[in-house]
Design an enzyme around this catalytic site. Structure first.
Site, short mmCIF file in Angstrom:
data_model
loop_
_atom_site.label_atom_id
_atom_site.label_comp_id
_atom_site.label_asym_id
_atom_site.label_seq_id
_atom_site.Cartn_x
_atom_site.Cartn_y
_atom_site.Cartn_z
N GLN A 100 1.06 -1.23 0.11
CA GLN A 100 0.07 -0.01 0.24
C GLN A 100 0.84 1.17 0.10
OE1 GLN A 100 -3.43 -0.52 2.90
NE2 GLN A 100 -2.04 -1.80 3.54
N ASN A 101 2.23 1.16 0.12
CA ASN A 101 2.94 2.11 0.60
C ASN A 101 3.47 2.85 -1.04
OD1 ASN A 101 2.93 1.31 3.01
ND2 ASN A 101 5.17 0.42 3.08
N ASP A 103 6.30 4.87 -0.98
CA ASP A 103 7.66 5.51 -0.77
C ASP A 103 8.77 4.81 -1.65
OD1 ASP A 103 7.49 3.62 2.28
OD2 ASP A 103 8.33 2.98 0.36
N HIS A 118 -1.26 1.64 -4.39
CA HIS A 118 -1.93 2.89 -4.26
C HIS A 118 -0.71 3.82 -4.87
CE1 HIS A 118 -3.69 1.76 -0.21
NE2 HIS A 118 -4.44 1.63 -1.25
N CYS A 126 0.66 13.34 -16.27
CA CYS A 126 0.25 14.51 -16.83
C CYS A 126 -1.26 14.52 -16.86
CB CYS A 126 0.73 14.38 -18.40
SG CYS A 126 0.11 16.06 -19.28
N CYS A 147 4.00 19.35 -17.05
CA CYS A 147 4.52 18.62 -18.05
C CYS A 147 5.17 19.41 -19.29
CB CYS A 147 3.32 17.94 -18.63
SG CYS A 147 3.48 16.82 -20.13
N THR A 187 0.32 -2.76 8.80
CA THR A 187 -0.71 -2.25 8.28
C THR A 187 -2.08 -2.12 9.37
OG1 THR A 187 -2.62 -1.92 6.31
CG2 THR A 187 -1.82 -4.05 6.97
N SER A 188 -2.68 -1.03 9.58
CA SER A 188 -3.64 -0.85 10.46
C SER A 188 -4.95 -1.61 9.85
CB SER A 188 -4.01 0.59 10.56
OG SER A 188 -4.36 1.17 9.59
N GLU A 214 1.16 -3.63 17.26
CA GLU A 214 0.10 -3.59 17.97
C GLU A 214 -1.33 -4.17 17.28
OE1 GLU A 214 -0.54 0.78 18.20
OE2 GLU A 214 -1.77 0.82 16.56
C1 BV8 Z 1 -11.65 3.19 -3.32
C2 BV8 Z 1 -1.94 7.26 -1.04
C3 BV8 Z 1 -13.57 2.61 -4.78
C4 BV8 Z 1 -2.24 8.53 -0.45
C5 BV8 Z 1 -3.45 5.95 0.25
C6 BV8 Z 1 -15.86 7.51 0.77
C7 BV8 Z 1 -15.75 7.75 -0.64
C8 BV8 Z 1 -15.17 7.23 -1.35
C9 BV8 Z 1 -14.18 5.89 -0.77
C10 BV8 Z 1 -14.63 5.68 0.75
C11 BV8 Z 1 -15.37 6.31 1.42
N1 BV8 Z 1 -15.44 5.80 2.67
C12 BV8 Z 1 -14.30 4.79 2.61
C13 BV8 Z 1 -13.94 4.61 1.49
C14 BV8 Z 1 -12.92 3.75 1.12
C15 BV8 Z 1 -11.58 4.45 1.10
C16 BV8 Z 1 -10.97 4.18 2.59
O1 BV8 Z 1 -10.70 2.96 2.85
N2 BV8 Z 1 -11.14 5.09 3.38
C17 BV8 Z 1 -10.78 4.84 4.86
C18 BV8 Z 1 -10.01 5.89 5.29
C19 BV8 Z 1 -12.17 4.17 5.66
N3 BV8 Z 1 -10.85 3.97 0.28
C20 BV8 Z 1 -10.50 4.40 -0.93
O2 BV8 Z 1 -11.13 5.63 -1.36
C21 BV8 Z 1 -9.83 3.47 -2.07
N4 BV8 Z 1 -10.42 3.88 -3.40
O3 BV8 Z 1 -12.28 2.65 -2.39
O4 BV8 Z 1 -12.03 3.19 -4.67
C22 BV8 Z 1 -14.23 3.90 -4.83
C23 BV8 Z 1 -14.22 4.94 -5.44
C24 BV8 Z 1 -15.00 6.04 -5.56
C25 BV8 Z 1 -16.10 5.96 -4.48
C26 BV8 Z 1 -16.27 4.86 -3.77
C27 BV8 Z 1 -15.37 3.95 -3.77
C28 BV8 Z 1 -8.48 4.28 -2.13
C29 BV8 Z 1 -7.79 4.05 -0.84
C30 BV8 Z 1 -6.28 4.56 -1.26
C31 BV8 Z 1 -5.93 5.91 -0.37
N5 BV8 Z 1 -4.39 6.06 -0.69
N6 BV8 Z 1 -2.33 6.15 -0.17
C32 BV8 Z 1 -0.63 9.06 -0.06
O5 BV8 Z 1 0.30 8.34 0.36
O6 BV8 Z 1 -0.51 10.11 -0.16
S1 BV8 Z 1 -4.07 4.98 1.57
C33 BV8 Z 1 -2.72 5.21 2.81
O7 BV8 Z 1 -3.29 4.29 3.92
C34 BV8 Z 1 -1.37 4.85 2.53
O8 BV8 Z 1 -1.18 4.17 1.19
C35 BV8 Z 1 -1.12 3.70 3.53
O9 BV8 Z 1 -0.65 2.66 3.32
C36 BV8 Z 1 -2.53 3.24 3.64
C37 BV8 Z 1 -3.14 2.23 4.71
O10 BV8 Z 1 -2.38 2.82 5.80
P1 BV8 Z 1 -1.42 1.94 6.55
O11 BV8 Z 1 -0.28 1.42 5.62
O12 BV8 Z 1 -2.04 0.71 7.28
O13 BV8 Z 1 -0.50 2.77 7.53
P2 BV8 Z 1 -1.24 3.21 9.13
O14 BV8 Z 1 -0.53 4.64 9.47
O15 BV8 Z 1 -2.73 3.12 8.99
O16 BV8 Z 1 -0.70 2.14 9.81
C38 BV8 Z 1 0.50 1.60 9.94
C39 BV8 Z 1 0.82 0.12 10.94
O17 BV8 Z 1 1.92 -0.01 11.27
C40 BV8 Z 1 -0.08 0.29 12.44
O18 BV8 Z 1 -0.96 -0.71 12.45
C41 BV8 Z 1 0.97 0.45 13.22
O19 BV8 Z 1 0.76 -0.45 14.44
C42 BV8 Z 1 1.84 -0.47 12.33
N7 BV8 Z 1 3.52 -0.28 12.94
C43 BV8 Z 1 4.21 0.97 13.15
N8 BV8 Z 1 5.39 0.62 13.15
C44 BV8 Z 1 5.45 -0.81 12.83
C45 BV8 Z 1 4.39 -1.37 12.47
N9 BV8 Z 1 4.22 -2.59 12.30
C46 BV8 Z 1 5.49 -3.38 12.40
N10 BV8 Z 1 6.72 -2.99 12.50
C47 BV8 Z 1 6.74 -1.57 12.94
N11 BV8 Z 1 8.04 -0.92 13.10
#
Ligand code: BV8
Length: 243
Positions: A100-101, A103, A118, A126, A147, A187-188, A214
């Site tokens: 999902q990253n 980076d 993602h 563009c 562009c 991932t959360s 966690e």
């Molecule tokens: C979609 C790019 C179909 C951005 C990202 C209303 C309207 C539209 C859609 C929705 C809606 N309501 C809900 C949705 C669906 C929505 C969604 O899921 N929302 C969430 C917030 C509820 N999803 C979408 O919109 C997706 N598209 O559904 O399309 C559609 C289309 C139109 C209309 C309807 C549906 C698109 C989702 C993509 C979004 N873009 N990234 C950018 O980076 O600039 S998502 C973003 O979150 C990142 O990519 C990230 O990777 C991702 C998930 O987060 P995590 O990676 O899990 O990171 P997080 O910080 O949360 O957690 C880190 C974890 O690591 C923690 O658990 C922590 O404990 C752990 N950790 C920390 N340190 C360590 C560790 N574990 C191990 N070792 C360590 N050292």
């Protein structure tokens, strides 16, 4: 106890392994996670800026956020967790990393069999031609960048409310349906549709192993929830299965 005997046996005998990663795999490289304390920039949350509406309203602000993240990311290196996953590609007959990253650290670690669900912060698109190109300019000389054709560029990243690339998500669903083992790392499991992949794998009979510092919403559903840092646990798992 790290892995259960079943988990160890499942990995040792696995023919098809999938790894799903989130921001947590990059945390030990110094990349702030989204929902941890590091997820803020000028008091904005990612969900407020990573949307087509935010970009439409204020492309300069959104590009300043990405430029800030790219400046932060540029000197950072993959960590041991990324490196183990890159080695796993050669360890199993079939393997896919689904990240999902955005980076680029998995690629830097040598991962090739990979799907970036993602997008990638080092690619731009563009708005007129739709062409996707690499862009490693840090800091950006112009914000927002444009562009050669003169049109504005956007980050080649999937924002909230945008659909994931069709081929990428289909490949991910297929892999989740066919794997023997899925490792879910850092991932959360909040963001859909990525968060549904471990459930699909579990329903297909895969042995699902979560690695996270966690508990998460899927911790009670997976076969094994290993609490700890990916950079510690993944090398341990590699040692355990290569014995
Ligand atoms: C979609 C790019 C179909 C951005 C990202 C209303 C309207 C539209 C859609 C929705 C809606 N309501 C809900 C949705 C669906 C929505 C969604 O899921 N929302 C969430 C917030 C509820 N999803 C979408 O919109 C997706 N598209 O559904 O399309 C559609 C289309 C139109 C209309 C309807 C549906 C698109 C989702 C993509 C979004 N873009 N990234 C950018 O980076 O600039 S998502 C973003 O979150 C990142 O990519 C990230 O990777 C991702 C998930 O987060 P995590 O990676 O899990 O990171 P997080 O910080 O949360 O957690 C880190 C974890 O690591 C923690 O658990 C922590 O404990 C752990 N950790 C920390 N340190 C360590 C560790 N574990 C191990 N070792 C360590 N050292």
């Amino acid at each position: 106890m790290l892995l259960t005997i079943t988990g160890k046996d499942a990995l040792i005998s696995a023919k098809n392994v999938v790894v799903l990663t989130g921001a947590g795999i990059s945390a030990e490289s110094g990349v702030p996670t989204f929902r941890g304390e590091g997820g803020l920039w000028r008091n904005f949350r990612a969900e407020e800026l990573a949307t087509p509406e935010a970009f439409e309203a204020n492309p300069k602000l959104v590009w300043e956020w990405y430029d800030w993240r790219r400046q932060l990311l540029k000197p950072l290196k993959p960590n041991k967790g990324h490196e183990v996953i890159a080695r796993f590609e050669k360890r199993f007959p079939e393997f896919l990393l689904i990240t999902q990253n955005v980076d680029g650290l998995h690629e830097k670690a040598g991962s090739k069999k990979m799907v970036e669900l993602h997008g990638n912060i080092w690619k731009v698109k563009c708005l007129k031609e739709g062409k996707v190109t690499d862009n490693f300019e840090v800091p950006l000389s112009r914000i927002p960048p444009s562009c050669e054709c003169g049109a504005m560029l956007r980050p080649h990243i999937v924002w909230f409310g945008e659909s994931l690339p069709y081929d990428a998500i289909q490949q991910a669903y297929r892999a989740a349906n066919e794997c023997d083992v899925m490792l879910v790392v850092g991932t959360s499991t909040v963001v859909q549709p990525a968060a549904s992949l471990p459930i699909i794998a579990k329903e297909n009979g895969a042995h699902v192993i979560e690695v996270n510092t966690e508990e998460t919403p899927i911790s009670s559903i997976v076969n094994e929830s290993l609490i700890g840092k990916a950079g510690d646990i993944l090398p341990e798992i590699e040692r355990l299965i290569d014995l």
